[in-house]
Design an enzyme around this catalytic site. Sequence first.
Site, PDB file in Angstrom:
ATOM      1  N   TYR A   1       1.147   3.998  -2.806  1.00  0.00           N
ATOM      2  CA  TYR A   1       0.010   5.110  -2.391  1.00  0.00           C
ATOM      3  C   TYR A   1       0.041   6.222  -1.424  1.00  0.00           C
ATOM      4  CZ  TYR A   1      -4.833   7.011  -2.539  1.00  0.00           C
ATOM      5  OH  TYR A   1      -5.780   7.916  -2.829  1.00  0.00           O
TER       6      TYR A   1
ATOM      7  N   THR B   1     -14.073  -0.379  10.165  1.00  0.00           N
ATOM      8  CA  THR B   1     -14.428   0.195  10.050  1.00  0.00           C
ATOM      9  C   THR B   1     -14.424   1.407   9.210  1.00  0.00           C
ATOM     10  OG1 THR B   1     -13.884   2.214  11.686  1.00  0.00           O
ATOM     11  CG2 THR B   1     -15.427   0.643  12.834  1.00  0.00           C
TER      12      THR B   1
ATOM     13  N   VAL C   1     -17.941  -0.285  -1.364  1.00  0.00           N
ATOM     14  CA  VAL C   1     -19.330  -0.160  -1.577  1.00  0.00           C
ATOM     15  C   VAL C   1     -19.104  -0.801  -3.572  1.00  0.00           C
ATOM     16  CG1 VAL C   1     -20.588   2.116  -2.405  1.00  0.00           C
ATOM     17  CG2 VAL C   1     -19.262   2.147  -0.577  1.00  0.00           C
TER      18      VAL C   1
ATOM     19  N   ASN D   1     -13.054   7.735   2.658  1.00  0.00           N
ATOM     20  CA  ASN D   1     -14.206   7.714   1.946  1.00  0.00           C
ATOM     21  C   ASN D   1     -14.995   7.955   1.029  1.00  0.00           C
ATOM     22  OD1 ASN D   1     -12.555   5.538   3.748  1.00  0.00           O
ATOM     23  ND2 ASN D   1     -13.283   3.238   2.165  1.00  0.00           N
TER      24      ASN D   1
ATOM     25  N   ARG E   1     -11.903   4.123  10.648  1.00  0.00           N
ATOM     26  CA  ARG E   1     -11.163   5.046  10.260  1.00  0.00           C
ATOM     27  C   ARG E   1     -12.580   6.015  10.611  1.00  0.00           C
ATOM     28  NH1 ARG E   1      -9.827   4.334   4.489  1.00  0.00           N
ATOM     29  NH2 ARG E   1      -7.002   3.490   4.845  1.00  0.00           N
TER      30      ARG E   1
ATOM     31  N   ARG F   1       1.086  -0.983  -0.260  1.00  0.00           N
ATOM     32  CA  ARG F   1      -0.158   0.164   0.091  1.00  0.00           C
ATOM     33  C   ARG F   1       0.691   1.283  -0.256  1.00  0.00           C
ATOM     34  NH1 ARG F   1      -5.806  -1.363   2.300  1.00  0.00           N
ATOM     35  NH2 ARG F   1      -5.999   0.456   2.280  1.00  0.00           N
TER      36      ARG F   1
ATOM     37  N   THR G   1     -15.727  -6.490  10.883  1.00  0.00           N
ATOM     38  CA  THR G   1     -15.770  -5.569  11.701  1.00  0.00           C
ATOM     39  C   THR G   1     -15.230  -3.897  11.711  1.00  0.00           C
ATOM     40  OG1 THR G   1     -13.593  -6.782  13.272  1.00  0.00           O
ATOM     41  CG2 THR G   1     -16.278  -7.630  13.687  1.00  0.00           C
TER      42      THR G   1
ATOM     43  N   ASP H   1      -4.811  -3.695   6.543  1.00  0.00           N
ATOM     44  CA  ASP H   1      -5.848  -3.219   6.113  1.00  0.00           C
ATOM     45  C   ASP H   1      -6.247  -2.167   7.270  1.00  0.00           C
ATOM     46  OD1 ASP H   1      -8.142  -3.552   3.901  1.00  0.00           O
ATOM     47  OD2 ASP H   1      -9.577  -3.622   6.130  1.00  0.00           O
TER      48      ASP H   1
ATOM     49  N   LYS I   1       1.496   9.933  -1.437  1.00  0.00           N
ATOM     50  CA  LYS I   1       0.558  11.336  -1.133  1.00  0.00           C
ATOM     51  C   LYS I   1       0.800  12.206   0.189  1.00  0.00           C
ATOM     52  CE  LYS I   1      -3.397  10.901  -3.354  1.00  0.00           C
ATOM     53  NZ  LYS I   1      -3.834  11.671  -4.374  1.00  0.00           N
TER      54      LYS I   1
HETATM   55  P1  NAD Z   1     -10.336   7.920  -9.666  1.00  0.00           P
HETATM   56  O1  NAD Z   1      -9.161   6.146 -10.051  1.00  0.00           O
HETATM   57  O2  NAD Z   1     -11.782   7.479 -11.011  1.00  0.00           O
HETATM   58  O3  NAD Z   1      -9.980   9.011 -10.647  1.00  0.00           O
HETATM   59  C1  NAD Z   1      -8.598   9.190 -10.661  1.00  0.00           C
HETATM   60  C2  NAD Z   1      -8.407   9.688 -11.624  1.00  0.00           C
HETATM   61  O4  NAD Z   1      -7.240  10.523 -12.411  1.00  0.00           O
HETATM   62  C3  NAD Z   1      -8.271   8.932 -13.461  1.00  0.00           C
HETATM   63  O5  NAD Z   1      -9.400   9.460 -14.160  1.00  0.00           O
HETATM   64  C4  NAD Z   1      -6.959   8.852 -14.217  1.00  0.00           C
HETATM   65  O6  NAD Z   1      -7.727   8.054 -15.455  1.00  0.00           O
HETATM   66  C5  NAD Z   1      -6.224  10.403 -13.765  1.00  0.00           C
HETATM   67  N1  NAD Z   1      -4.479   9.476 -13.558  1.00  0.00           N
HETATM   68  C6  NAD Z   1      -4.293   8.568 -12.894  1.00  0.00           C
HETATM   69  N2  NAD Z   1      -2.495   8.670 -13.358  1.00  0.00           N
HETATM   70  C7  NAD Z   1      -2.737   9.783 -14.123  1.00  0.00           C
HETATM   71  C8  NAD Z   1      -1.429  10.861 -14.690  1.00  0.00           C
HETATM   72  N3  NAD Z   1      -0.564  10.447 -14.173  1.00  0.00           N
HETATM   73  N4  NAD Z   1      -2.168  11.771 -15.555  1.00  0.00           N
HETATM   74  C9  NAD Z   1      -3.198  11.848 -15.783  1.00  0.00           C
HETATM   75  N5  NAD Z   1      -4.356  11.602 -14.790  1.00  0.00           N
HETATM   76  C10 NAD Z   1      -4.165   9.983 -14.414  1.00  0.00           C
HETATM   77  O7  NAD Z   1     -10.245   7.879  -8.448  1.00  0.00           O
HETATM   78  P2  NAD Z   1     -11.315   9.034  -7.275  1.00  0.00           P
HETATM   79  O8  NAD Z   1     -11.409   8.054  -7.201  1.00  0.00           O
HETATM   80  O9  NAD Z   1     -11.690  10.091  -8.251  1.00  0.00           O
HETATM   81  O10 NAD Z   1     -10.077   9.770  -6.769  1.00  0.00           O
HETATM   82  C11 NAD Z   1      -9.365  11.188  -7.480  1.00  0.00           C
HETATM   83  C12 NAD Z   1      -8.398  11.489  -6.184  1.00  0.00           C
HETATM   84  O11 NAD Z   1      -9.142  11.650  -4.955  1.00  0.00           O
HETATM   85  C13 NAD Z   1      -7.497  10.871  -6.179  1.00  0.00           C
HETATM   86  O12 NAD Z   1      -5.877  11.786  -5.929  1.00  0.00           O
HETATM   87  C14 NAD Z   1      -7.451   9.952  -4.834  1.00  0.00           C
HETATM   88  O13 NAD Z   1      -6.241   9.034  -4.524  1.00  0.00           O
HETATM   89  C15 NAD Z   1      -8.299  10.947  -3.867  1.00  0.00           C
HETATM   90  N6  NAD Z   1      -8.597  10.070  -3.104  1.00  0.00           N
HETATM   91  C16 NAD Z   1     -10.198   9.208  -3.241  1.00  0.00           C
HETATM   92  C17 NAD Z   1     -10.982   8.915  -2.860  1.00  0.00           C
HETATM   93  C18 NAD Z   1     -12.042   7.613  -2.540  1.00  0.00           C
HETATM   94  O14 NAD Z   1     -12.596   7.322  -1.917  1.00  0.00           O
HETATM   95  N7  NAD Z   1     -12.538   8.066  -4.043  1.00  0.00           N
HETATM   96  C19 NAD Z   1     -10.339   9.478  -1.222  1.00  0.00           C
HETATM   97  C20 NAD Z   1      -9.106   9.530  -0.802  1.00  0.00           C
HETATM   98  C21 NAD Z   1      -8.381   9.940  -1.981  1.00  0.00           C
HETATM   99  N1  UDP Z   2     -13.299  -4.464   1.693  1.00  0.00           N
HETATM  100  C1  UDP Z   2     -14.999  -6.155   2.096  1.00  0.00           C
HETATM  101  N2  UDP Z   2     -15.122  -6.545   1.375  1.00  0.00           N
HETATM  102  C2  UDP Z   2     -14.835  -6.193  -0.676  1.00  0.00           C
HETATM  103  C3  UDP Z   2     -13.869  -4.985  -0.573  1.00  0.00           C
HETATM  104  C4  UDP Z   2     -13.192  -3.719   0.886  1.00  0.00           C
HETATM  105  O1  UDP Z   2     -14.505  -6.240   3.043  1.00  0.00           O
HETATM  106  O2  UDP Z   2     -15.079  -7.338  -1.291  1.00  0.00           O
HETATM  107  C5  UDP Z   2     -13.215  -4.395   2.940  1.00  0.00           C
HETATM  108  C6  UDP Z   2     -11.853  -3.667   2.995  1.00  0.00           C
HETATM  109  O3  UDP Z   2     -10.809  -4.518   3.237  1.00  0.00           O
HETATM  110  C7  UDP Z   2     -11.702  -2.621   3.919  1.00  0.00           C
HETATM  111  C8  UDP Z   2     -13.188  -1.699   3.647  1.00  0.00           C
HETATM  112  O4  UDP Z   2     -14.138  -2.700   3.146  1.00  0.00           O
HETATM  113  O5  UDP Z   2     -11.504  -2.614   5.326  1.00  0.00           O
HETATM  114  C9  UDP Z   2     -12.914  -0.679   2.858  1.00  0.00           C
HETATM  115  O6  UDP Z   2     -12.447  -0.747   1.754  1.00  0.00           O
HETATM  116  P1  UDP Z   2     -11.711  -0.174   0.619  1.00  0.00           P
HETATM  117  O7  UDP Z   2     -11.061  -0.449  -0.502  1.00  0.00           O
HETATM  118  O8  UDP Z   2     -13.372   0.560  -0.338  1.00  0.00           O
HETATM  119  O9  UDP Z   2     -11.341   1.290   0.761  1.00  0.00           O
HETATM  120  P2  UDP Z   2      -9.830   1.662   1.835  1.00  0.00           P
HETATM  121  O10 UDP Z   2      -9.621   0.744   2.727  1.00  0.00           O
HETATM  122  O11 UDP Z   2      -9.380   2.252   1.275  1.00  0.00           O
HETATM  123  O12 UDP Z   2     -10.976   2.983   2.619  1.00  0.00           O
END
Ligand code: NAD
Ligand code: UDP
Length: 309
Positions: free
Chosen positions: A143, A208, A186, A172, A275, A140, A206, A271, A147
């Site tokens: 990522y 969250t 989800v 999330n 959170r 992990r 369990t 995991d 960031k």
């Molecule tokens: P997503 O994967 O749907 O969107 C990311 C986009 O970035 C995609 O369209 C992808 O094609 C583009 N991309 C990836 N690498 C690229 C590159 N090198 N150059 C140009 N484009 C590139 O994900 P998202 O859920 O929309 O997430 C958007 C942002 O929010 C991300 O930075 C992610 O880390 C952050 N974020 C999302 C969540 C969430 O729950 N969805 C949570 C925390 C942070």
């Molecule tokens: N998860 C799960 N079943 C699935 C996919 C995910 O139980 O089919 C769990 C995963 O292990 C984590 C939580 O759901 O504990 C949220 O996962 P997600 O990838 O959505 O978000 P993140 O871990 O990045 O918060």
Amino acid sequence: MKILVTGGAGFIGSHLCEKLIDQGHDVLCVDNYFTGSKDNIVHLLRNPRFEMMRHDITFPLYVEVDRIFNLACPASPIHYQFDPVQTTKTSVHGAINMLGLAKRVKARILQASTSEVYGDPEVHPQTETYWMRDNTIVPRACYDKGKRCAETLLFDYYRQHKLEIKVARIFNTYGPRLLPVDGRGVSNFIVQALCGEDVTIYGEGTQTRSFCYIDDLVEGLMKLMDSGAEITGPVNLGNPVEFTMRELAEMTLKLTGSRSKLVFRPLPQDDPRQRQPDITVARSTLAWAPTVPLGEGLKRTIAYFKSML
Ligand code: NAD
Ligand code: UDP
Ligand code: UDP
């Protein structure tokens, strides 16, 4: 204003582009389509305020804009671990390029950071002042370390080059346009429930999470971008109402009317067990808090997946 949204063809980015256009801005959407898709933005292509550019932000970009939302980066574990070196490059080289651009054109820049920077947290709920538990060598890490480095770069450009910066730590988020195959809790649960397949809970369910509906999150990002120059963040953006994954699975079964069974699978490595964002800072500095409850947001998301499946 002319606003650049990197990752604009992705889940969060495409919703953000829509809302910015609604506010009367010109939007330049930059995306390499790694996890994003043209389907997410096709309805915007005829709008004269919208422009799409296929580009990878790990390479320099010379455009003229007033503001930058730097969202480009795969967000789901299966996608960011698919090519982990590219994930780090996107966060680090990508941030350097967007900061270089911001510096040249004197644009304000907002970085989409993540709750993953808190790792498997020892304090609960997580406040922005918590300094995090760290492991640099696990899958992990590409990522969350990428960031974290991006956050550091923003603050260094802020101190060194006097840039106007905003760091959002996103928790999330869910809603229409999540990819059905991105492996997130989800999306997996909804797709499995709608297809009558077993609903896969990792571990005992369990652990969250706190789920924020996309419209709430986008409003938070826009308020942060519009906030006074003295507000840099980091600011937690997420829904503070916490659920176990088992509760989420059961709620999904109920709302889809599915007869799928819950099955238990091994918990992925590192995991996080719990959170929940502390959003005191967002409440007080941005007057922002989520308004869409999980049941309502899930209904809208289920309707989207139904239409697409
Ligand atoms: P997503 O994967 O749907 O969107 C990311 C986009 O970035 C995609 O369209 C992808 O094609 C583009 N991309 C990836 N690498 C690229 C590159 N090198 N150059 C140009 N484009 C590139 O994900 P998202 O859920 O929309 O997430 C958007 C942002 O929010 C991300 O930075 C992610 O880390 C952050 N974020 C999302 C969540 C969430 O729950 N969805 C949570 C925390 C942070
Ligand atoms: N998860 C799960 N079943 C699935 C996919 C995910 O139980 O089919 C769990 C995963 O292990 C984590 C939580 O759901 O504990 C949220 O996962 P997600 O990838 O959505 O978000 P993140 O871990 O990045 O918060
Ligand atoms: N950069 C960019 N667009 C610009 C200006 C800069 O992509 O409009 C890139 C540039 O390639 C450089 C990076 O941003 O690698 C950092 O720029 P900065 O000016 O901070 O550093 P320097 O160019 O001095 O290395």
